[in-house]
Scaffold this motif. Structure first.
Motif, PDB file in Angstrom:
ATOM      1  N   PRO A 135       0.832  -1.199   0.000  1.00  0.00           N
ATOM      2  CA  PRO A 135       0.000   0.000   0.000  1.00  0.00           C
ATOM      3  C   PRO A 135       0.867   1.250   0.000  1.00  0.00           C
ATOM      4  O   PRO A 135       1.963   1.259   0.554  1.00  0.00           O
ATOM      5  CB  PRO A 135      -0.789  -0.121   1.319  1.00  0.00           C
ATOM      6  N   THR A 136       0.369   2.309  -0.617  1.00  0.00           N
ATOM      7  CA  THR A 136       1.144   3.543  -0.639  1.00  0.00           C
ATOM      8  C   THR A 136       1.066   4.261   0.697  1.00  0.00           C
ATOM      9  O   THR A 136       1.934   5.035   1.049  1.00  0.00           O
ATOM     10  CB  THR A 136       0.630   4.466  -1.751  1.00  0.00           C
ATOM     11  N   THR A 137      -0.006   4.007   1.460  1.00  0.00           N
ATOM     12  CA  THR A 137      -0.159   4.619   2.773  1.00  0.00           C
ATOM     13  C   THR A 137      -0.684   3.583   3.754  1.00  0.00           C
ATOM     14  O   THR A 137      -1.745   3.020   3.543  1.00  0.00           O
ATOM     15  CB  THR A 137      -1.148   5.793   2.731  1.00  0.00           C
ATOM     16  N   PRO A 138       0.026   3.252   4.823  1.00  0.00           N
ATOM     17  CA  PRO A 138       1.377   3.723   5.086  1.00  0.00           C
ATOM     18  C   PRO A 138       2.395   2.937   4.284  1.00  0.00           C
ATOM     19  O   PRO A 138       2.103   1.860   3.812  1.00  0.00           O
ATOM     20  CB  PRO A 138       1.542   3.461   6.590  1.00  0.00           C
ATOM     21  N   THR A 139       3.599   3.475   4.168  1.00  0.00           N
ATOM     22  CA  THR A 139       4.624   2.806   3.381  1.00  0.00           C
ATOM     23  C   THR A 139       5.403   1.794   4.208  1.00  0.00           C
ATOM     24  O   THR A 139       6.141   1.003   3.665  1.00  0.00           O
ATOM     25  CB  THR A 139       5.606   3.841   2.804  1.00  0.00           C
ATOM     26  N   THR A 140       5.271   1.847   5.518  1.00  0.00           N
ATOM     27  CA  THR A 140       5.954   0.886   6.378  1.00  0.00           C
ATOM     28  C   THR A 140       4.939   0.262   7.320  1.00  0.00           C
ATOM     29  O   THR A 140       3.878   0.834   7.577  1.00  0.00           O
ATOM     30  CB  THR A 140       7.054   1.570   7.214  1.00  0.00           C
ATOM     31  N   PRO A 141       5.231  -0.950   7.840  1.00  0.00           N
ATOM     32  CA  PRO A 141       4.292  -1.595   8.749  1.00  0.00           C
ATOM     33  C   PRO A 141       4.011  -0.731   9.966  1.00  0.00           C
ATOM     34  O   PRO A 141       4.827   0.101  10.369  1.00  0.00           O
ATOM     35  CB  PRO A 141       5.031  -2.882   9.144  1.00  0.00           C
ATOM     36  N   GLY A 142       2.814  -0.925  10.557  1.00  0.00           N
ATOM     37  CA  GLY A 142       2.453  -0.185  11.754  1.00  0.00           C
ATOM     38  C   GLY A 142       3.527  -0.303  12.819  1.00  0.00           C
ATOM     39  O   GLY A 142       4.237  -1.300  12.902  1.00  0.00           O
ATOM     40  N   ILE A 163       5.678 -16.374   6.830  1.00  0.00           N
ATOM     41  CA  ILE A 163       4.744 -16.151   7.935  1.00  0.00           C
ATOM     42  C   ILE A 163       3.404 -15.703   7.363  1.00  0.00           C
ATOM     43  O   ILE A 163       3.328 -14.693   6.658  1.00  0.00           O
ATOM     44  CB  ILE A 163       5.289 -15.081   8.899  1.00  0.00           C
ATOM     45  N   ASP A 164       2.347 -16.464   7.648  1.00  0.00           N
ATOM     46  CA  ASP A 164       1.024 -16.080   7.152  1.00  0.00           C
ATOM     47  C   ASP A 164      -0.084 -16.332   8.176  1.00  0.00           C
ATOM     48  O   ASP A 164      -1.270 -16.272   7.839  1.00  0.00           O
ATOM     49  CB  ASP A 164       0.700 -16.821   5.844  1.00  0.00           C
ATOM     50  N   THR A 165       0.300 -16.610   9.435  1.00  0.00           N
ATOM     51  CA  THR A 165      -0.681 -16.962  10.464  1.00  0.00           C
ATOM     52  C   THR A 165      -0.242 -16.398  11.816  1.00  0.00           C
ATOM     53  O   THR A 165       0.957 -16.304  12.090  1.00  0.00           O
ATOM     54  CB  THR A 165      -0.817 -18.503  10.568  1.00  0.00           C
ATOM     55  N   THR A 255      -3.952  -5.741  20.691  1.00  0.00           N
ATOM     56  CA  THR A 255      -4.420  -5.076  19.470  1.00  0.00           C
ATOM     57  C   THR A 255      -3.262  -4.401  18.747  1.00  0.00           C
ATOM     58  O   THR A 255      -3.121  -4.515  17.522  1.00  0.00           O
ATOM     59  CB  THR A 255      -5.505  -4.036  19.805  1.00  0.00           C
ATOM     60  N   GLU A 256      -2.407  -3.713  19.485  1.00  0.00           N
ATOM     61  CA  GLU A 256      -1.263  -3.028  18.872  1.00  0.00           C
ATOM     62  C   GLU A 256      -0.280  -4.031  18.266  1.00  0.00           C
ATOM     63  O   GLU A 256       0.202  -3.848  17.141  1.00  0.00           O
ATOM     64  CB  GLU A 256      -0.556  -2.162  19.916  1.00  0.00           C
ATOM     65  N   LEU A 257       0.007  -5.083  19.013  1.00  0.00           N
ATOM     66  CA  LEU A 257       0.966  -6.078  18.534  1.00  0.00           C
ATOM     67  C   LEU A 257       0.427  -6.822  17.312  1.00  0.00           C
ATOM     68  O   LEU A 257       1.135  -6.995  16.309  1.00  0.00           O
ATOM     69  CB  LEU A 257       1.281  -7.074  19.654  1.00  0.00           C
ATOM     70  N   THR A 258      -0.825  -7.241  17.384  1.00  0.00           N
ATOM     71  CA  THR A 258      -1.409  -7.994  16.271  1.00  0.00           C
ATOM     72  C   THR A 258      -1.544  -7.126  15.026  1.00  0.00           C
ATOM     73  O   THR A 258      -1.314  -7.592  13.905  1.00  0.00           O
ATOM     74  CB  THR A 258      -2.782  -8.565  16.674  1.00  0.00           C
ATOM     75  N   LEU A 261       1.898  -6.994  13.422  1.00  0.00           N
ATOM     76  CA  LEU A 261       2.280  -8.258  12.786  1.00  0.00           C
ATOM     77  C   LEU A 261       1.433  -8.536  11.546  1.00  0.00           C
ATOM     78  O   LEU A 261       1.945  -9.003  10.522  1.00  0.00           O
ATOM     79  CB  LEU A 261       2.133  -9.407  13.785  1.00  0.00           C
ATOM     80  N   LYS A 262       0.155  -8.251  11.633  1.00  0.00           N
ATOM     81  CA  LYS A 262      -0.748  -8.468  10.494  1.00  0.00           C
ATOM     82  C   LYS A 262      -0.301  -7.657   9.289  1.00  0.00           C
ATOM     83  O   LYS A 262      -0.262  -8.152   8.158  1.00  0.00           O
ATOM     84  CB  LYS A 262      -2.178  -8.083  10.875  1.00  0.00           C
ATOM     85  N   GLU A 263       0.045  -6.395   9.536  1.00  0.00           N
ATOM     86  CA  GLU A 263       0.457  -5.526   8.439  1.00  0.00           C
ATOM     87  C   GLU A 263       1.848  -5.885   7.927  1.00  0.00           C
ATOM     88  O   GLU A 263       2.085  -5.937   6.715  1.00  0.00           O
ATOM     89  CB  GLU A 263       0.430  -4.068   8.896  1.00  0.00           C
ATOM     90  N   LYS A 264       2.753  -6.173   8.834  1.00  0.00           N
ATOM     91  CA  LYS A 264       4.134  -6.462   8.438  1.00  0.00           C
ATOM     92  C   LYS A 264       4.225  -7.709   7.573  1.00  0.00           C
ATOM     93  O   LYS A 264       4.961  -7.739   6.581  1.00  0.00           O
ATOM     94  CB  LYS A 264       5.013  -6.629   9.682  1.00  0.00           C
ATOM     95  N   TYR A 265       3.466  -8.743   7.943  1.00  0.00           N
ATOM     96  CA  TYR A 265       3.561 -10.015   7.228  1.00  0.00           C
ATOM     97  C   TYR A 265       2.366 -10.289   6.314  1.00  0.00           C
ATOM     98  O   TYR A 265       2.243 -11.381   5.765  1.00  0.00           O
ATOM     99  CB  TYR A 265       3.737 -11.156   8.234  1.00  0.00           C
ATOM    100  N   ASP A 266       1.501  -9.289   6.161  1.00  0.00           N
ATOM    101  CA  ASP A 266       0.345  -9.412   5.267  1.00  0.00           C
ATOM    102  C   ASP A 266      -0.482 -10.652   5.619  1.00  0.00           C
ATOM    103  O   ASP A 266      -0.838 -11.455   4.751  1.00  0.00           O
ATOM    104  CB  ASP A 266       0.815  -9.474   3.808  1.00  0.00           C
ATOM    105  N   VAL A 267      -0.781 -10.805   6.894  1.00  0.00           N
ATOM    106  CA  VAL A 267      -1.547 -11.961   7.370  1.00  0.00           C
ATOM    107  C   VAL A 267      -3.037 -11.718   7.132  1.00  0.00           C
ATOM    108  O   VAL A 267      -3.581 -10.709   7.583  1.00  0.00           O
ATOM    109  CB  VAL A 267      -1.297 -12.197   8.878  1.00  0.00           C
TER     110      VAL A 267
END
Length: 302
Positions: A135-142, A163-165, A255-258, A261-267
């Motif tokens: 995604p263009t926004t944001p450009t880096t994981p949360g 990592i997908d789970t 919530t913050e951690l998940t 991780l969800k955004e970083k690894y596209d879960v």
């Protein structure tokens, strides 16, 4: 064949098409000839050369063959390898190819394992088609929430799995200090990547790039698989009885951690599950607990 009688034929040469001008045959006349067969053949060959096939997933250092060559050709087209580098070992997944894969993965915010798995294949397809892979926004994981390092020796290699789970667990007690100590004990044979204590503090026991030991015999959506190899395990300090409430601080931290991780690894959302969802046989586990508020968590990370 063009046959001209009379004045000498003069030409104005262009690459394509060729124009012959006959100045003394009445009104100005030019003949436009189509490109030669050899030119058309060369053009078609060039177009074919630019076509790159994305190989199936499942390639790693040491592999050889045409699928590796396809991967190398794709990386050359995207600028991660040079033709000269490939010429030293076409079809061989060596150190240079592994480095190129890692650079590509880093650019696409994927785990930099050097393994060409399903997520890397999908990103490669999008990159070659010109479709943005992130995604263009944001450009880096949360932003990753603050964590306290508490290394556990209980881990091993993911063997290149993407990592997908994300799997949620309860620790089966309300004593975070004891739970942490147990997961750091080599004799326990268990661990998780993270533990969220009752006060919301997050401890990291195993690096994301490693395989933690939290899921045991498992499946994902009914398909037997090594869930540990493809997942992040999160232990939440709770006895799992269904009577002890999870704290506000835990929900906030989780919530913050998940989200990170969800955004970083596209879960995908469907792969954020509890141990109860993946444990085999069904009913072996009830994690994270009957009273865990899944709706609250999913709303917070959607």
């Amino acid at each position: 064949m063009l046959r001209v009688l009379g004045p000498q034929l003069s030409t104005r040469s262009t690459d394509n098409p060729v124009i012959f001008t006959l100045p003394n045959l009445g009104p100005f006349m030019s003949l436009r000839l189509p490109p030669s067969t050899s030119t058309r053949t060369t053009t078609r060959a060039a177009a074919a050369t630019n076509t790159v096939t994305v190989p199936p997933a499942g390639l790693s250092k040491g592999d050889t063959g045409p699928k590796v060559k396809q991967l190398q050709d794709a990386l050359v087209k995207l600028g991660y390898l040079t033709a000269k580098q490939v010429a030293t070992g076409p079809g061989t997944f060596g150190a240079q190819t592994e480095t190129a894969v890692k650079k590509f993965q880093a650019d696409k915010k994927l785990p930099t394992t050097g393994y060409y798995g399903e997520q890397t294949q999908a990103a490669l397809k999008k990159a070659l088609s010109g479709t943005p892979t992130t995604p263009t926004t944001p450009t880096t994981p949360g932003t990753k929430p603050a964590v306290i390092s508490a290394p556990s020796p209980n881990s091993d290699s993911r063997n290149g799995a993407d990592i997908d789970t994300i799997v949620m667990h309860h620790t089966a007690s309300n004593d975070g200090k004891a739970d942490l100590s147990w997961m750091r004990n080599p004799k326990s044979g268990v661990s998780a990547h993270y533990m969220v204590d009752r006060d919301g503090k997050i401890y990291q026991l195993v690096g994301d790039d490693k395989r933690a030991w939290h899921a045991g015999k498992s499946e994902l959506h009914g398909v037997p698989t090594d869930v540990n190899a493809r997942s992040i395990g999160i232990e939440i300090v709770n006895d799992g009885s269904g009577k002890t409430p999870f704290t506000e601080a835990q929900y906030k931290a989780l919530t913050e951690l998940t989200s990170h991780l969800k955004e970083k690894y596209d879960v995908p959302m469907k792969n954020i599950v509890g141990h109860a969802d993946v444990a085999v046989p069904k009913g072996r586990k009830n994690d994270p607990a009957p009273n865990f508020d899944w709706a609250r968590l999913r709303k917070g990370i959607s």
